[in-house]
Design an enzyme around this catalytic site. Structure first.
Site, PDB file in Angstrom:
ATOM      1  N   VAL A  63      89.709   3.827  55.437  1.00 33.32           N
ATOM      2  CA  VAL A  63      88.752   4.157  56.501  1.00 33.32           C
ATOM      3  C   VAL A  63      89.045   3.438  57.818  1.00 33.32           C
ATOM      4  CG1 VAL A  63      86.861   4.825  54.954  1.00 33.32           C
ATOM      5  CG2 VAL A  63      87.060   2.426  55.704  1.00 33.32           C
ATOM      6  N   TYR A 154      82.573 -11.201  58.131  1.00 30.74           N
ATOM      7  CA  TYR A 154      81.742 -10.244  57.377  1.00 30.74           C
ATOM      8  C   TYR A 154      80.384 -10.042  58.053  1.00 30.74           C
ATOM      9  CZ  TYR A 154      79.517  -8.102  53.267  1.00 30.74           C
ATOM     10  OH  TYR A 154      78.850  -7.247  52.404  1.00 30.74           O
ATOM     11  N   ALA A 155      79.711 -11.154  58.392  1.00 30.40           N
ATOM     12  CA  ALA A 155      78.376 -11.054  58.999  1.00 30.40           C
ATOM     13  C   ALA A 155      78.455 -10.333  60.347  1.00 30.40           C
ATOM     14  CB  ALA A 155      77.766 -12.440  59.163  1.00 30.40           C
ATOM     15  N   LYS A 158      78.813  -6.635  59.798  1.00 31.25           N
ATOM     16  CA  LYS A 158      77.581  -5.989  59.318  1.00 31.25           C
ATOM     17  C   LYS A 158      76.523  -5.932  60.429  1.00 31.25           C
ATOM     18  CE  LYS A 158      79.031  -5.099  55.148  1.00 31.25           C
ATOM     19  NZ  LYS A 158      79.234  -3.719  54.690  1.00 31.25           N
ATOM     20  N   ILE A 189      74.281  -8.145  44.977  1.00 29.49           N
ATOM     21  CA  ILE A 189      74.358  -7.042  44.028  1.00 29.49           C
ATOM     22  C   ILE A 189      75.547  -7.282  43.095  1.00 29.49           C
ATOM     23  CG2 ILE A 189      74.494  -4.505  43.815  1.00 29.49           C
ATOM     24  CD1 ILE A 189      72.076  -5.503  45.550  1.00 29.49           C
TER      25      ILE A 189
HETATM   26  N1  LIG Z   1      77.879  -6.477  46.267  1.00 25.85           N
HETATM   27  C1  LIG Z   1      77.059  -7.065  47.126  1.00 25.85           C
HETATM   28  O1  LIG Z   1      76.417  -8.084  46.809  1.00 25.85           O
HETATM   29  C2  LIG Z   1      76.895  -6.487  48.505  1.00 25.85           C
HETATM   30  C3  LIG Z   1      75.910  -7.046  49.329  1.00 25.85           C
HETATM   31  C4  LIG Z   1      75.728  -6.540  50.602  1.00 25.85           C
HETATM   32  C5  LIG Z   1      76.505  -5.494  51.049  1.00 25.85           C
HETATM   33  N2  LIG Z   1      77.471  -4.971  50.232  1.00 25.85           N
HETATM   34  C6  LIG Z   1      78.280  -3.877  50.779  1.00 25.85           C
HETATM   35  O2  LIG Z   1      78.264  -2.790  49.898  1.00 25.85           O
HETATM   36  C7  LIG Z   1      79.452  -2.013  50.094  1.00 25.85           C
HETATM   37  C8  LIG Z   1      80.066  -1.707  48.742  1.00 25.85           C
HETATM   38  O3  LIG Z   1      80.483  -2.920  48.159  1.00 25.85           O
HETATM   39  P1  LIG Z   1      80.478  -3.187  46.587  1.00 25.85           P
HETATM   40  O4  LIG Z   1      79.757  -4.456  46.389  1.00 25.85           O
HETATM   41  O5  LIG Z   1      80.085  -1.992  45.844  1.00 25.85           O
HETATM   42  O6  LIG Z   1      82.031  -3.542  46.408  1.00 25.85           O
HETATM   43  P2  LIG Z   1      83.218  -2.937  45.517  1.00 25.85           P
HETATM   44  O7  LIG Z   1      84.357  -3.849  45.759  1.00 25.85           O
HETATM   45  O8  LIG Z   1      82.762  -2.678  44.139  1.00 25.85           O
HETATM   46  O9  LIG Z   1      83.504  -1.525  46.223  1.00 25.85           O
HETATM   47  C9  LIG Z   1      84.105  -1.424  47.477  1.00 25.85           C
HETATM   48  C10 LIG Z   1      85.053  -0.238  47.456  1.00 25.85           C
HETATM   49  O10 LIG Z   1      85.589  -0.074  48.780  1.00 25.85           O
HETATM   50  C11 LIG Z   1      86.960   0.263  48.645  1.00 25.85           C
HETATM   51  N3  LIG Z   1      87.678  -0.056  49.887  1.00 25.85           N
HETATM   52  C12 LIG Z   1      88.038  -1.283  50.339  1.00 25.85           C
HETATM   53  N4  LIG Z   1      88.703  -1.158  51.489  1.00 25.85           N
HETATM   54  C13 LIG Z   1      88.758   0.158  51.791  1.00 25.85           C
HETATM   55  C14 LIG Z   1      89.316   0.904  52.850  1.00 25.85           C
HETATM   56  N5  LIG Z   1      89.976   0.310  53.855  1.00 25.85           N
HETATM   57  N6  LIG Z   1      89.206   2.252  52.838  1.00 25.85           N
HETATM   58  C15 LIG Z   1      88.550   2.871  51.810  1.00 25.85           C
HETATM   59  N7  LIG Z   1      88.019   2.214  50.770  1.00 25.85           N
HETATM   60  C16 LIG Z   1      88.114   0.870  50.765  1.00 25.85           C
HETATM   61  C17 LIG Z   1      87.440  -0.552  47.466  1.00 25.85           C
HETATM   62  O11 LIG Z   1      88.664  -0.039  46.934  1.00 25.85           O
HETATM   63  C18 LIG Z   1      86.260  -0.442  46.517  1.00 25.85           C
HETATM   64  O12 LIG Z   1      86.399   0.665  45.654  1.00 25.85           O
HETATM   65  C19 LIG Z   1      80.337  -2.835  51.026  1.00 25.85           C
HETATM   66  O13 LIG Z   1      80.227  -2.322  52.340  1.00 25.85           O
HETATM   67  C20 LIG Z   1      79.741  -4.220  50.954  1.00 25.85           C
HETATM   68  O14 LIG Z   1      79.978  -4.971  52.106  1.00 25.85           O
HETATM   69  C21 LIG Z   1      77.681  -5.437  48.986  1.00 25.85           C
END
Ligand SMILES: NC(=O)c1ccc[n+]([C@@H]2O[C@H](COP(=O)([O-])OP(=O)(O)OC[C@H]3O[C@@H](n4cnc5c(N)ncnc54)[C@H](O)[C@@H]3O)[C@@H](O)[C@H]2O)c1
Length: 252
Positions: A63, A154-155, A158, A189
């Site tokens: 992306v 990261y912050a 976001k 999460i």
């Molecule tokens: N897990 C948490 O505690 C948490 C908290 C707040 C926000 N988030 C946000 O939730 C979203 C999903 O995260 P998650 O926790 O499910 O993580 P995850 O690592 O399980 O999933 C993230 C996915 O994004 C894909 N990805 C990474 N770089 C990419 C790129 N350049 N192009 C396309 N795909 C790409 C990865 O291959 C992976 O499948 C993220 O934006 C993360 O910042 C997660």
């Protein structure tokens, strides 16, 4: 809670929150494109959705690259006729304190998390406007509001997503276009992305969550489904915190 959109792109749809969202939308009859950098995992997720009776395809995309975002949207429009729903969920972390944070760590996180949202929304804007329908949900984080040590990149990415959500909710919406842009801001999460932080803090953070548990991907996916359903038709430009109350009491 009917989901009106016919097709959805879920970026980062191969794992965690994206995977749960792709699965949930497919159960609503939405044709889902599982878009991910990890092609093998994206194919596995799409195949498993199809096995469960849903309709899904996998697409390899980074992306952070505009050309990948455009190719992904082109693929979706060709395959399913439109992009009704865009879930901007792909994200990465490279946590470390400022003195150790390299320029590469900064660039990667900002390019994928924030740049990815920009690229996808830019690529989807015209097809959504032409169809006069669009539901966009951006995955932010409570880190965007409250910060967090070791998370400058990261912050900031976001917080940028929150701002982009509010700007594009105004730019893309109109009565005629019927496009809304919202976001979710998850807390902690249980997914592969949060594993390192949970390991480092030895699960101390769970003690700060009033609900006394970490969130699941499904907890977040259900809020995303609500935001793209007709029940949320009049919600626009909002970022909904999904954190079990973690951000209420945490001393950042
Ligand atoms: N897990 C948490 O505690 C948490 C908290 C707040 C926000 N988030 C946000 O939730 C979203 C999903 O995260 P998650 O926790 O499910 O993580 P995850 O690592 O399980 O999933 C993230 C996915 O994004 C894909 N990805 C990474 N770089 C990419 C790129 N350049 N192009 C396309 N795909 C790409 C990865 O291959 C992976 O499948 C993220 O934006 C993360 O910042 C997660």
């Amino acid at each position: 809670m009917a989901v009106i959109g016919k097709s959805a792109i879920v970026t980062g749809g191969a794992s965690g929150i994206g995977e749960a969202t792709a699965r949930l939308l497919a159960t609503e009859g939405v044709k889902v494109v599982v878009a991910d950098l990890n092609e093998e995992l994206a194919q596995k997720t799409a195949a498993s959705i199809v096995e469960s009776g849903g309709e899904a395809s996998a697409f390899k995309a980074n992306v952070a690259k505009m050309e990948d975002a455009e190719a992904l949207v082109e693929f979706t429009v060709e395959k399913y006729g439109e992009v009704s729903i865009l879930i901007n969920n792909a994200g990465v972390v490279r946590d470390t304190l400022l003195p150790m944070m390299s320029r590469e760590d900064w660039d990667l996180v900002v390019d994928v998390n924030l740049g990815g949202c920009f690229n996808m929304m830019k690529a989807c804007a015209r097809p959504m406007m032409q169809k006069r329908y669009g539901r966009v949900v951006n995955t932010s984080s409570i880190a965007g509001r409250f910060g967090g040590r070791g998370q400058a990149n990261y912050a900031a990415s976001k917080a940028g997503i929150d701002a982009l959500t509010r700007v594009l909710a105004q730019e893309l919406s109109s009565k005629k276009r019927n496009i809304t842009v919202n976001g979710v801001a998850p807390g902690m999460i249980i997914t592969p992305l949060s594993q390192q932080v949970r390991d480092l803090t030895q699960d101390k953070i769970v003690g700060l969550v009033p609900l006394e548990r970490y969130g699941t991907s499904e907890d977040v996916a259900r809020v995303i489904r609500f935001l793209v359903s007709e029940d949320a038709d009049y919600i626009n430009g909002q970022v909904i915190v999904v954190d079990g109350g973690l951000s209420l009491g945490i001393k950042w």
